[in-house]
Design a protein around this motif. Sequence first.
Motif, mmCIF file in Angstrom:
data_model
loop_
_atom_site.group_PDB
_atom_site.id
_atom_site.type_symbol
_atom_site.label_atom_id
_atom_site.label_comp_id
_atom_site.label_asym_id
_atom_site.label_seq_id
_atom_site.Cartn_x
_atom_site.Cartn_y
_atom_site.Cartn_z
ATOM 1 N N UNK A 170 60.434 35.342 -23.267
ATOM 2 C CA UNK A 170 60.672 35.655 -24.675
ATOM 3 C C UNK A 170 60.995 37.136 -24.863
ATOM 4 N N UNK A 171 60.245 37.985 -24.197
ATOM 5 C CA UNK A 171 60.523 39.416 -24.294
ATOM 6 C C UNK A 171 61.912 39.737 -23.744
ATOM 7 N N UNK A 172 62.268 39.133 -22.632
ATOM 8 C CA UNK A 172 63.594 39.374 -22.041
ATOM 9 C C UNK A 172 64.692 38.923 -22.987
ATOM 10 N N UNK A 173 64.507 37.755 -23.589
ATOM 11 C CA UNK A 173 65.521 37.236 -24.505
ATOM 12 C C UNK A 173 65.697 38.134 -25.720
ATOM 13 N N UNK A 213 58.715 52.681 -26.503
ATOM 14 C CA UNK A 213 58.130 51.357 -26.692
ATOM 15 C C UNK A 213 58.044 50.614 -25.367
ATOM 16 N N UNK A 214 59.072 50.756 -24.541
ATOM 17 C CA UNK A 214 59.034 50.119 -23.220
ATOM 18 C C UNK A 214 57.890 50.671 -22.380
ATOM 19 N N UNK A 215 57.742 51.991 -22.379
ATOM 20 C CA UNK A 215 56.680 52.620 -21.586
ATOM 21 C C UNK A 215 55.301 52.163 -22.067
ATOM 22 N N UNK A 216 55.142 52.055 -23.402
ATOM 23 C CA UNK A 216 53.845 51.629 -23.944
ATOM 24 C C UNK A 216 53.551 50.179 -23.566
ATOM 25 N N UNK A 217 54.564 49.314 -23.625
ATOM 26 C CA UNK A 217 54.379 47.908 -23.266
ATOM 27 C C UNK A 217 54.023 47.767 -21.785
ATOM 28 N N UNK A 218 54.771 48.462 -20.935
ATOM 29 C CA UNK A 218 54.536 48.348 -19.499
ATOM 30 C C UNK A 218 53.155 48.887 -19.129
ATOM 31 N N UNK A 219 52.737 49.968 -19.796
ATOM 32 C CA UNK A 219 51.428 50.550 -19.494
ATOM 33 C C UNK A 219 50.293 49.603 -19.876
ATOM 34 N N UNK A 220 50.485 48.826 -20.960
ATOM 35 C CA UNK A 220 49.427 47.933 -21.430
ATOM 36 C C UNK A 220 49.532 46.531 -20.848
ATOM 37 N N UNK A 221 50.569 46.269 -20.068
ATOM 38 C CA UNK A 221 50.825 44.898 -19.633
ATOM 39 C C UNK A 221 49.735 44.362 -18.694
ATOM 40 N N UNK A 225 44.704 44.519 -23.495
ATOM 41 C CA UNK A 225 45.476 44.543 -24.742
ATOM 42 C C UNK A 225 46.896 44.024 -24.542
ATOM 43 N N UNK A 226 47.101 43.200 -23.556
ATOM 44 C CA UNK A 226 48.446 42.729 -23.230
ATOM 45 C C UNK A 226 49.081 41.946 -24.378
ATOM 46 N N UNK A 227 48.353 41.020 -24.962
ATOM 47 C CA UNK A 227 48.907 40.208 -26.039
ATOM 48 C C UNK A 227 49.182 41.050 -27.282
ATOM 49 N N UNK A 228 48.288 41.966 -27.571
ATOM 50 C CA UNK A 228 48.495 42.860 -28.716
ATOM 51 C C UNK A 228 49.725 43.734 -28.498
ATOM 52 N N UNK A 229 49.872 44.253 -27.284
ATOM 53 C CA UNK A 229 51.037 45.085 -26.963
ATOM 54 C C UNK A 229 52.319 44.264 -27.030
ATOM 55 N N UNK A 230 52.231 43.000 -26.641
ATOM 56 C CA UNK A 230 53.402 42.129 -26.686
ATOM 57 C C UNK A 230 53.847 41.896 -28.118
ATOM 58 N N UNK A 231 52.887 41.590 -29.006
ATOM 59 C CA UNK A 231 53.235 41.372 -30.422
ATOM 60 C C UNK A 231 53.798 42.636 -31.044
ATOM 61 N N UNK A 232 53.199 43.756 -30.712
ATOM 62 C CA UNK A 232 53.692 45.022 -31.268
ATOM 63 C C UNK A 232 55.111 45.313 -30.781
#
Length: 277
Positions: A170-173, A213-221, A225-232
């Motif tokens: 979903x993120x890739x799409x 935003x990419x750096x923040x997502x990858x850091x939290x992956x 907080x992975x799901x929260x970072x994904x929604x954000x």
Amino acid sequence: MGKTRPSRRQPAASGPLDSGIGILLLAAFPLLMLLFQGSPTTVFTAVLVLGLFATALRLIHRGTMIAAAYDAAESARAPRLPRKLIGSVLLGVLVMILAGHHFVSLPVPFALGLCGFALSVAAFGRDPLTDKQGAPEEELRHLRTQETLDRIDAAIATAVADVAALGDAELSRRAEALQSGVMGLLHAISQDPLAARRLRKPVARFLDLLGKENARLIAAWGGADRLKARRRYLARLTALGEAFEDRLRKAGTEQGRDAYDVEADLLWNRMVDKQVA
């Protein structure tokens, strides 16, 4: 693979001593002797002659460098000031002044000055008088715009690849849809060069925010907080796309484009975005 652009010849840098101008410097030594002998009038004449001589050499040297750059360029404008021609004229005047001390009548010094001018032109050539037309200006502008778009596309593609490496479909799409939509909007607005120039700072800002935003997502992956970072991240992608579209609409209308044309372009690219998504 992209096409390799033909390399342009670069003019070699040279100083006054690396060209025929260095030979003319030898002519200054007899003039220097006038400063230390003779009457005050002779000294004044020597100072005037040396000033003309130095100015002429400077103009010819600079004109030669400009002419070399003109010859090396595929497309170039002729210099507004014909420096080599003016320098040759000054050399002719210099010869006429020096000859005037040895002849009573004017025609002989004038003829010698004219001869000095002609020899200078023959030795150093003339300045470019006409613009050199390589590729048409419209084509060159299009190539520069396309190169800029390619760099932006590559930068976004790198961010999309980083997200794809996380393995979330979903993120890739969504990231790929953002890339397609943004590039489609940029292609639409880049038809107007003035509007495209206004987008330099917004594009840089967009790329900066996307990278953060990419750096923040990858850091939290890998954390809790992975799901929260994904929604954000998904929410921020939507906000970035909408904000960028609004800025494109403003850039188009600021340049006098009809609002209907701007909306039509944005609607068309939004439809493409939805199809990709």
